[in-house]
Design an enzyme around this catalytic site. Structure first.
Site, mmCIF file in Angstrom:
data_model
loop_
_atom_site.group_PDB
_atom_site.id
_atom_site.type_symbol
_atom_site.label_atom_id
_atom_site.label_comp_id
_atom_site.label_asym_id
_atom_site.label_seq_id
_atom_site.Cartn_x
_atom_site.Cartn_y
_atom_site.Cartn_z
ATOM 1 N N LYS A 81 -62.228 -8.260 -33.630
ATOM 2 C CA LYS A 81 -63.109 -8.243 -31.919
ATOM 3 C C LYS A 81 -61.873 -8.901 -31.222
ATOM 4 O O LYS A 81 -61.766 -8.955 -30.234
ATOM 5 C CB LYS A 81 -64.513 -8.459 -32.078
ATOM 6 C CG LYS A 81 -65.179 -6.725 -32.467
ATOM 7 C CD LYS A 81 -66.536 -7.299 -33.083
ATOM 8 C CE LYS A 81 -66.688 -5.706 -33.225
ATOM 9 N NZ LYS A 81 -68.652 -5.774 -34.233
ATOM 10 N N GLN B 169 -73.132 -10.514 -34.815
ATOM 11 C CA GLN B 169 -72.763 -8.857 -35.654
ATOM 12 C C GLN B 169 -73.764 -8.672 -36.818
ATOM 13 O O GLN B 169 -74.520 -9.813 -37.370
ATOM 14 C CB GLN B 169 -71.644 -9.681 -36.176
ATOM 15 C CG GLN B 169 -71.218 -8.863 -37.515
ATOM 16 C CD GLN B 169 -70.523 -7.487 -36.345
ATOM 17 O OE1 GLN B 169 -69.337 -8.045 -35.389
ATOM 18 N NE2 GLN B 169 -69.835 -6.539 -37.243
ATOM 19 N N ASP C 10 -73.490 -4.917 -27.042
ATOM 20 C CA ASP C 10 -73.558 -4.121 -27.473
ATOM 21 C C ASP C 10 -74.410 -3.246 -26.774
ATOM 22 O O ASP C 10 -74.551 -2.245 -27.747
ATOM 23 C CB ASP C 10 -74.711 -4.633 -28.784
ATOM 24 C CG ASP C 10 -73.276 -5.320 -29.770
ATOM 25 O OD1 ASP C 10 -72.593 -4.507 -30.328
ATOM 26 O OD2 ASP C 10 -74.099 -5.895 -30.398
HETATM 27 N N1 GUN Z 1 -72.386 -3.913 -37.110
HETATM 28 C C1 GUN Z 1 -71.803 -2.582 -37.395
HETATM 29 N N2 GUN Z 1 -71.857 -1.892 -36.721
HETATM 30 C C2 GUN Z 1 -71.823 -3.098 -35.058
HETATM 31 C C3 GUN Z 1 -71.721 -2.821 -33.588
HETATM 32 O O1 GUN Z 1 -71.709 -2.322 -32.900
HETATM 33 N N3 GUN Z 1 -72.616 -4.420 -32.587
HETATM 34 C C4 GUN Z 1 -73.121 -5.460 -33.597
HETATM 35 N N4 GUN Z 1 -73.155 -6.128 -33.448
HETATM 36 N N5 GUN Z 1 -72.982 -5.499 -35.810
HETATM 37 C C5 GUN Z 1 -72.443 -4.429 -35.819
#
Ligand code: GUN
Length: 300
Positions: A54, A98, A121
């Protein structure tokens, strides 16, 4: 007829290009650089890979990337303090914490402490409510990526029968809501669904998001249906050599591709769209924060 393979990798690259062009304009015309902060608690290896990826892609599109890597024993109060500081930082337009968080932390409390306007998110309860009532919101990245691919392939999905297999807060539920907002007729199927095969067989669109490797076989797929496979499951692959593994989705690819009109592969389908949509959401959040026009095609 062979199914059209929906190339998520190529599509994600076009989304990132659009984001990059928009970022360049924001910097040149307004002196604003969109900023994304990612918070990672602990050392889960998969999460570390995602967070690195990311950060790299955020920088590649010209945005500011900030990472907060916190110790696995970080207290709830300390984590909330980091989020509070990011909520109040004018250079940060998107915040992502995350998941999964270590078990001792209250995930709902943490997610809902992120400012809804910076919740790229789309997990904050305000954004869930806004999406549920068809209002402007931040939309969860994976379902948004699936929607973009469906709109690109079909033009309109209005009136189509869609089945979402899986009811998670991250994918299944927001996916169903997005399909409904685009006027599809939506069924959410899950582990207690009585005759899953029968339900899936009626669908023009199947979104598989259960997290179970290859659980949907080809003979459940209606001839010509569009299959969006959200699953990413790692399996042992002794046929490739000792200790080797392979990635498979939640649908059995070969048999489903033989009946579908279009299908997303794993890897290279939905996966790359998730980060592309995170970048899109960050630029959208930045535009909204500054009262600037949003880029069409990057939101639901
Ligand atoms: N862990 C797995 N997928 C995601 C996501 O789309 N966002 C976040 N914050 N954590 C994740």
């Amino acid at each position: 007829m062979a199914a059209t393979v929906i190339d998520g990798k190529a599509f994600a690259a076009t989304v990132r290009d659009k984001v990059k062009t928009h970022v360049t304009r924001l910097v040149a015309d307004h002196g604003i650089t969109p900023g994304l902060a990612v918070v990672l608690v602990g050392e889960d290896p998969a999460s570390q890979v995602y967070v690195r990826s990311k950060g790299k892609m955020t920088v590649e599109v010209g945005m500011k990337s900030v990472e907060h890597k916190l110790d696995v024993n970080t207290s709830e109060a300390d984590l909330l303090a980091v989020i509070d500081q990011l909520n109040n930082d004018p250079e940060i337009h998107g915040i992502l914490c995350q998941l999964p968080l270590p078990k001792y932390l209250d995930e709902d409390l943490i997610i809902n402490s992120i400012s809804p306007a910076k919740d790229v998110d789309g997990f904050h309860i305000s954004n869930v409510g806004l999406l549920g009532t068809g209002q402007k919101s931040m939309v969860p990245c994976t379902p948004l990526g699936c929607l973009m691919m469906l709109r690109d392939h079909h033009g309109s999905i209005s009136g189509m029968d869609a089945v979402v297999v899986g009811r998670s807060n991250i994918v299944g539920k927001p996916m169903a809501q997005l399909l409904l907002n685009d006027s599809a007729t939506v069924t959410i199927a899950h582990s207690r669904t009585k005759d899953l095969a029968d339900v899936v067989r009626r669908a023009d669109i199947v979104v598989a998001a259960v997290g179970r490797p290859e659980m949907i076989p080809g003979d459940w797929i209606k001839e010509g249906a569009t299959v969006i496979d959200v699953g990413i499951n790692r399996l042992d692959a002794p046929e490739k050599g000792e200790g080797k593994t392979k990635l498979v989705g939640d649908v059995h690819y070969e048999s489903c591709a033989a009946r579908a009109g279009a299908i997303t592969p794993v890897p290279g389908g939905v996966g790359p769209m998730t980060i592309a949509c995170l970048l899109a959401n960050t630029v959208t959040a930045c535009c909204r924060a500054n009262g600037l026009e949003e880029l069409e095609g990057l939101t639901a």
